[in-house]
Write an enzyme that holds these catalytic residues in place. Structure first.
Site, PDB file in Angstrom:
ATOM      1  N   ASP A 176       0.923  -1.346   0.065  1.00  0.00           N
ATOM      2  CA  ASP A 176      -0.159   0.052  -0.093  1.00  0.00           C
ATOM      3  C   ASP A 176       0.934   1.181   0.036  1.00  0.00           C
ATOM      4  OD1 ASP A 176      -2.882   1.114   0.357  1.00  0.00           O
ATOM      5  OD2 ASP A 176      -1.945   1.926   2.205  1.00  0.00           O
ATOM      6  N   GLU A 180       1.245  -0.162  -5.074  1.00  0.00           N
ATOM      7  CA  GLU A 180       0.576   0.921  -5.363  1.00  0.00           C
ATOM      8  C   GLU A 180       1.249   2.142  -5.235  1.00  0.00           C
ATOM      9  OE1 GLU A 180      -3.443   3.215  -3.429  1.00  0.00           O
ATOM     10  OE2 GLU A 180      -1.966   2.323  -2.177  1.00  0.00           O
TER      11      GLU A 180
END
Length: 501
Positions: A184, A240
């Site tokens: 993330d 990401e």
């Protein structure tokens, strides 16, 4: 060829997928029950959103304990039962890992405050959710940095102990059998604590120049990646990247870094534009020619494909699926796309659960907006629109209890028909064997994107009129009229022609 290069991944938004104990939250018992559904669909990989103990301020992206399961999702025994069943069903599992920040109630925050980023006085950095990115701690007599909510405290990656803790976490889950990680906001890691003020654009919006992509962040990621590959040579590492610059996004996808990175310029466009989609396909080939791009049109962070891009048109939604599952790249289906789920609609602020939407609502009120106007802003900003309870093709409901998220949740009128289309497309993909083939041709003619991979010509007609193409071959997938050597492709249709040798 690496195993994931042929895979199709399916993102499971844990809270909203399947509730096995009727408490209103999705869980591992429910997910295990629905593995036959996913096997029938034809996906070969699963990406699970965070399921760790959490304050749930940001729906699990505020982790309180990295090496356990939040009780709302079950127990470690439930996780292990699910993992065994996933393997039996031929599915690899990658999990979300959040190493940019922890929840403020993580034990490290009291026991090891040096793991975090502190400042005597704030600079001008803003949280990605709005407002200052610094909050005062009386206990430390200093301000801690949080690039997101104030309950999400950023880790200080200049500290070697943080790296050692991260390695223990990654090793723990690899030993539990996961096939990889989706990192993330991995380019946001704080490795430079000089804190220059960020500039603003001509509209007064902050440019996040110094609080992401900091010097040294790729070296940190390289060490994490090397460690993962030493533990599991065939591990799949997905990133990401907080950026809309494709060159920047691509810079994190290398042999010594991550296997793939999400390109939101392709996946999260707000309106359907065939030229935009085509141009991005071309750019991905130019910028990352030796690596596979990612292909997606939805995730838990954006409005649903059916509402955002297809404008409730089932044919358009199918065509987007066709492109995602036949173009060159690794596809990621977001749960519910295969049944045509639409955006969740909220009629009152108490129905929202997403901090991004709620914060936008309160900031709008502070700026003098009426309650109704503030609610409209919240509906525009909230990520909850794509997080509604799953509606399965077989009619089974997400939960027998009251779901954790309210609002109105809808789907296409014929879920089963949409499901069958995805299933046929995935079956064809698996049988035809073109997954790792390069483009021999990639062109846009009128409103039809065409590409040749292996022995197949793929035609995705985004136009509102028929598209004719002169080719010798036979129809391998989809529906098209044939006249002599012409194939006539209907509006918003995708077909595959097996070319003559």
């Amino acid at each position: 060829m690496r195993w994931f290069e042929k895979s199709v991944f399916y993102e499971v938004y844990m809270k909203s997928f399947c509730d096995g104990n009727a408490d209103g939250f999705g869980d591992f018992i429910g997910l295990k029950e629905r593995l036959p559904y996913l096997r029938e669909l034809g996906v070969t990989g699963l990406w699970l959103t965070p399921f760790y103990p959490s304050m749930q301020v940001d729906n699990g992206y505020d982790v309180s304990d990295y090496m356990n399961v939040d009780p709302i999702y079950g127990t470690m025994a439930d996780f292990r039962d699910f993992m065994t069943a996933a393997k039996q069903n031929g599915m690899a599992v990658i999990i979300d890992i959040v190493l940019n920040h922890t929840a403020i109630n993580h034990s490290w925050f009291k026991a090891h405050p040096e793991y975090y980023v502190w400042k005597e006085a704030p600079n001008n950095w803003e949280s990605f959710f709005g407002g200052s990115a610094f909050t005062y701690s009386a206990e430390q007599n200093a301000y801690y940095y949080h690039s997101f909510a104030k309950e999400q405290v950023d880790l200080n990656w200049t500290k070697p102990a943080v790296m050692q803790e991260a390695k223990q976490i990654l090793q723990f889950w690899l030993e539990e059998g996961v096939a990889g990680f989706r990192f993330d906001v991995i380019n946001n890691l704080t490795v430079d604590t000089t804190f220059p003020d960020n500039p603003f654009d001509e509209l007064g919006e902050m440019i996040h120049k110094f609080d992401r992509n900091q010097p040294g962040v790729q070296a940190v990621i390289a060490e994490l990646a090397s460690f993962c590959r030493a533990c599991k040579p065939d591990v799949f590492l997905v990133g990401e990247i907080s950026s809309d610059d494709l060159n920047e996004i691509a810079s994190y996808s290398r042999n010594d870094l991550l296997d793939v990175t999400f390109n939101f310029n392709f996946g999260s466009i707000e309106k359907l534009a065939v030229t935009k989609i085509f141009d991005e396909l071309v750019r991905m080939e130019e910028v990352i020619p030796e690596r596979l791009p990612t292909l997606f049109f939805g995730s838990h962070d954006m409005g649903r494909l059916m509402s955002r891009l297809a404008n409730e048109n089932r044919s358009v939604a199918k065509l987007l699926a066709f492109l995602m599952l036949t173009a060159r790249g690794i596809p990621f289906i977001y749960n519910g796309e295969e049944v045509g789920m639409r955006n969740q609609v909220f009629g009152a602020i108490h129905e929202l659960r997403d901090i991004q939407g709620m914060q936008a609502y309160h900031l709008a009120l502070q700026d003098g907006a009426s309650e109704q106007s503030a609610l409209e802003v919240a509906n525009q900003k909230t990520r909850d629109v794509g997080r509604g309870p799953m509606l399965f093709a077989d009619g089974k409901s997400f939960s027998e209890g009251k779901p954790w998220i309210l609002g109105r949740n809808e789907t296409d009128l014929d879920k089963l028909e949409m499901f069958r289309y995805y299933k046929r497309l995935l079956e064809f993909r698996g049988q035809a064997g073109f997954q790792t083939e390069a483009y021999k041709k990639l062109v846009l003619e009128e409103d039809a994107i065409q590409y040749v991979r292996g022995r197949y010509l793929f035609v995705a007609n985004f136009g509102e009129t028929d598209f004719s193409i002169k080719k010798s071959g036979k129809l391998a997938f989809g529906e098209a009229m044939q006249s002599e050597n012409y194939f006539i492709v209907s509006p918003f249709s995708g077909v595959v022609i097996e070319l003559e040798a």
